[in-house]
Write an enzyme that holds these catalytic residues in place. Structure first.
Site, mmCIF file in Angstrom:
data_model
loop_
_atom_site.group_PDB
_atom_site.id
_atom_site.type_symbol
_atom_site.label_atom_id
_atom_site.label_comp_id
_atom_site.label_asym_id
_atom_site.label_seq_id
_atom_site.Cartn_x
_atom_site.Cartn_y
_atom_site.Cartn_z
ATOM 1 N N GLN A 51 -12.348 -9.431 -4.838
ATOM 2 C CA GLN A 51 -10.968 -9.858 -5.123
ATOM 3 C C GLN A 51 -10.924 -11.236 -5.784
ATOM 4 O OE1 GLN A 51 -9.471 -8.723 -0.950
ATOM 5 N NE2 GLN A 51 -7.688 -8.385 -2.254
ATOM 6 N N CYS A 88 -2.063 -5.375 0.063
ATOM 7 C CA CYS A 88 -3.295 -5.962 -0.459
ATOM 8 C C CYS A 88 -2.932 -7.108 -1.388
ATOM 9 C CB CYS A 88 -4.083 -4.891 -1.215
ATOM 10 S SG CYS A 88 -5.633 -5.500 -1.916
ATOM 11 N N HIS A 130 -10.141 -1.871 5.495
ATOM 12 C CA HIS A 130 -9.581 -2.221 4.187
ATOM 13 C C HIS A 130 -10.547 -3.106 3.390
ATOM 14 C CE1 HIS A 130 -5.977 -3.435 1.622
ATOM 15 N NE2 HIS A 130 -6.867 -4.345 1.301
HETATM 16 NI NI NI Z 1 -7.095 -5.716 -0.248
#
Ligand code: NI
Length: 165
Positions: A51, A88, A130
């Site tokens: 991310q 998210c 997740h």
């Molecule tokens: Ni996420």
């Protein structure tokens, strides 16, 4: 420590497999610190290295019980079921219903590469699933039952925001 840019859906880095960390370096330690700072700044409960654009098996989580850093995490046991809204940080402004195990046991390493196990239920179990999915290039949006729905953007200082990972 520094805030890193959070990559959003559509960025190819979020769809790739992450590499195992087999040697600890100052660079990876700094990455872990930066990921925690970036997660707290964004009011998230979890963040995975892809991310922030790094394809390494590294995850940070804090569901309100203190920071957890997981190097090379793997789910080794899970049971039960929970269905609830999930969000998210890489898919901002929306959430959707996802079914996850209600209990998860994770095997991981710390920042000295010492192995340990950690268990979680409810939100923590959801966060483990997740974040570890992110390391395989998988976003929760592929698991959503029904439609994604918009969530109100969190006001400064609002404690009631949607949790995002
Ligand atoms: Ni996420």
């Amino acid at each position: 420590m520094a805030i890193r840019t959070i990559r959003t859906e559509g960025d190819a880095v979020l769809t790739k497999q992450c590499r195992t960390i087999d040697k600890m370096t100052d660079r990876i330690r700094t990455l872990a610190e930066d990921m925690l700072e970036t997660m707290y700044e964004a009011d998230g409960v979890g963040l995975a290295a892809p991310q922030v654009g790094v394809l390494k098996r590294l995850v940070v989580i804090d569901v309100g019980e203190g920071p957890i850093i997981l190097v090379n995490p793997e789910i080794v046991e899970s049971s039960g079921e929970q269905t609830g809204d999930e969000g998210c940080l890489s898919v901002p402004g929306v959430a959707g219903q996802v079914t996850r195990p209600n209990y998860v046991k994770v095997k991981a390493q710390d920042l000295d590469l010492n192995p340990f196990e950690i268990e979680g239920t409810e939100l923590l179990a959801r966060a483990f699933c997740h974040e570890i999915d992110h390391l395989s290039g998988k976003l929760y949006t592929s698991l959503v039952e029904g439609e994604l729905h918009p969530v109100a953007q969190e006001e400064e200082g609002d404690e009631e925001g949607e949790e995002a990972e």
